[in-house]
Scaffold this motif. Structure first.
Motif, PDB file in Angstrom:
ATOM      1  N   HIS A  56       0.840  -1.193   0.000  1.00 37.66           N
ATOM      2  CA  HIS A  56       0.000   0.000   0.000  1.00 37.66           C
ATOM      3  C   HIS A  56       0.873   1.240   0.000  1.00 37.66           C
ATOM      4  CE1 HIS A  56      -3.813  -2.001   0.484  1.00 37.66           C
ATOM      5  NE2 HIS A  56      -3.270  -2.775   1.413  1.00 37.66           N
ATOM      6  N   GLN A  57       0.448   2.227  -0.765  1.00 40.06           N
ATOM      7  CA  GLN A  57       1.125   3.511  -0.765  1.00 40.06           C
ATOM      8  C   GLN A  57       0.778   4.242   0.524  1.00 40.06           C
ATOM      9  OE1 GLN A  57      -0.342   6.428  -3.586  1.00 40.06           O
ATOM     10  NE2 GLN A  57       1.740   7.036  -4.078  1.00 40.06           N
ATOM     11  N   PRO A  58       1.753   4.849   1.188  1.00 39.61           N
ATOM     12  CA  PRO A  58       1.427   5.617   2.388  1.00 39.61           C
ATOM     13  C   PRO A  58       0.362   6.666   2.080  1.00 39.61           C
ATOM     14  CG  PRO A  58       3.801   5.399   2.137  1.00 39.61           C
ATOM     15  CD  PRO A  58       3.180   4.869   0.878  1.00 39.61           C
ATOM     16  N   SER A  59      -0.646   6.753   2.907  1.00 42.90           N
ATOM     17  CA  SER A  59      -1.802   7.617   2.630  1.00 42.90           C
ATOM     18  C   SER A  59      -1.485   9.109   2.724  1.00 42.90           C
ATOM     19  CB  SER A  59      -2.950   7.279   3.580  1.00 42.90           C
ATOM     20  OG  SER A  59      -2.544   7.474   4.907  1.00 42.90           O
ATOM     21  N   ASN A  60      -0.433   9.479   3.404  1.00 43.94           N
ATOM     22  CA  ASN A  60      -0.122  10.899   3.566  1.00 43.94           C
ATOM     23  C   ASN A  60       0.779  11.434   2.456  1.00 43.94           C
ATOM     24  OD1 ASN A  60       2.065   9.398   4.398  1.00 43.94           O
ATOM     25  ND2 ASN A  60       2.618  10.788   6.050  1.00 43.94           N
ATOM     26  N   CYS A  61       1.066  10.638   1.437  1.00 44.11           N
ATOM     27  CA  CYS A  61       1.952  11.035   0.342  1.00 44.11           C
ATOM     28  C   CYS A  61       1.150  11.528  -0.856  1.00 44.11           C
ATOM     29  CB  CYS A  61       2.801   9.853  -0.115  1.00 44.11           C
ATOM     30  SG  CYS A  61       3.953   9.290   1.128  1.00 44.11           S
ATOM     31  N   PRO A  62       1.759  12.404  -1.672  1.00 42.00           N
ATOM     32  CA  PRO A  62       1.112  12.766  -2.938  1.00 42.00           C
ATOM     33  C   PRO A  62       0.913  11.521  -3.812  1.00 42.00           C
ATOM     34  CG  PRO A  62       2.893  14.289  -2.428  1.00 42.00           C
ATOM     35  CD  PRO A  62       2.984  13.156  -1.436  1.00 42.00           C
ATOM     36  N   ALA A  63      -0.084  11.552  -4.684  1.00 43.98           N
ATOM     37  CA  ALA A  63      -0.445  10.381  -5.485  1.00 43.98           C
ATOM     38  C   ALA A  63       0.693   9.858  -6.351  1.00 43.98           C
ATOM     39  CB  ALA A  63      -1.647  10.712  -6.364  1.00 43.98           C
ATOM     40  N   SER A  64       1.580  10.720  -6.815  1.00 37.16           N
ATOM     41  CA  SER A  64       2.652  10.273  -7.714  1.00 37.16           C
ATOM     42  C   SER A  64       3.856   9.683  -6.980  1.00 37.16           C
ATOM     43  CB  SER A  64       3.105  11.422  -8.607  1.00 37.16           C
ATOM     44  OG  SER A  64       3.661  12.461  -7.841  1.00 37.16           O
ATOM     45  N   THR A  65       3.856   9.748  -5.656  1.00 39.48           N
ATOM     46  CA  THR A  65       4.988   9.257  -4.870  1.00 39.48           C
ATOM     47  C   THR A  65       5.242   7.782  -5.137  1.00 39.48           C
ATOM     48  OG1 THR A  65       4.586  10.866  -3.134  1.00 39.48           O
ATOM     49  CG2 THR A  65       5.888   8.939  -2.522  1.00 39.48           C
ATOM     50  N   GLY A  66       6.499   7.476  -5.405  1.00 39.79           N
ATOM     51  CA  GLY A  66       6.921   6.097  -5.593  1.00 39.79           C
ATOM     52  C   GLY A  66       6.915   5.627  -7.030  1.00 39.79           C
ATOM     53  N   PHE A  67       6.237   6.345  -7.904  1.00 41.84           N
ATOM     54  CA  PHE A  67       6.118   5.913  -9.296  1.00 41.84           C
ATOM     55  C   PHE A  67       7.240   6.432 -10.197  1.00 41.84           C
ATOM     56  CE2 PHE A  67       1.592   5.514  -8.029  1.00 41.84           C
ATOM     57  CZ  PHE A  67       1.379   4.210  -8.438  1.00 41.84           C
TER      58      PHE A  67
END
Length: 160
Positions: A56-67
């Motif tokens: 799961h992507q951390p919920s407090n991050c911007p949507a593009s984080t990690g991509f």
């Protein structure tokens, strides 16, 4: 509409305008603006992050984080590879630089809230980057893993 979504949509519009300015030939099925639009839309969904990274992507991050690595590599592959781009990395981030146009093409820049894009001056984050083509050519397992993530991202963006 929430401020977070407004900011995300503004970043997407800026990236689409920049992508249109590049005027790249269509190498695969999609133009650069079409790819950017589809990737940016897919970043909004937790399922995309889960399918690409298995967590799961951390919920407090911007949507593009990690991509950044998978999205940049997808664009790199689908719009001409080394004939068009330098695939760039620094210790915390990945992006593209076009072989003819100056500056970073960073489809996930908005994960860093302080970056303004497009910028006439490369922020220091981009100045510390190095090209990865030699790693793409020599580190077969790393490249295979990155390719698989990029293709999964492309699939969940509706591009594959």
């Amino acid at each position: 509409m929430s401020h977070k979504l407004e900011s995300y949509n503004k970043a997407t519009r800026e990236l689409l305008l920049l992508a249109e300015d590049y005027e790249l030939p269509i190498v695969g099925k999609w133009s650069l603006p079409e790819i950017v639009k589809a990737l940016r839309e897919s970043f909004k969904y937790q399922l995309t992050y889960w399918k690409v990274f298995g967590e799961h992507q951390p919920s407090n991050c911007p949507a593009s984080t990690g991509f950044c690595s998978a999205a940049s590599y997808y664009i790199y592959l689908e719009t001409g590879g080394a004939n068009q781009w330098k695939f760039m990395q620094n210790p915390i981030h990945w992006w593209l630089e076009h072989n003819e146009y100056s500056g970073a093409f960073d489809v996930t820049y908005d994960q860093f809230p302080l970056l303004q894009f497009p910028s006439p001056v490369l922020p220091s984050m981009y100045r510390t980057g190095r090209k990865l083509e030699s790693r793409i050519d020599t580190d077969k397992q790393w490249t295979k893993d990155l390719y698989e993530k990029a293709m999964i991202l492309g699939k969940y963006a509706g591009l594959e």
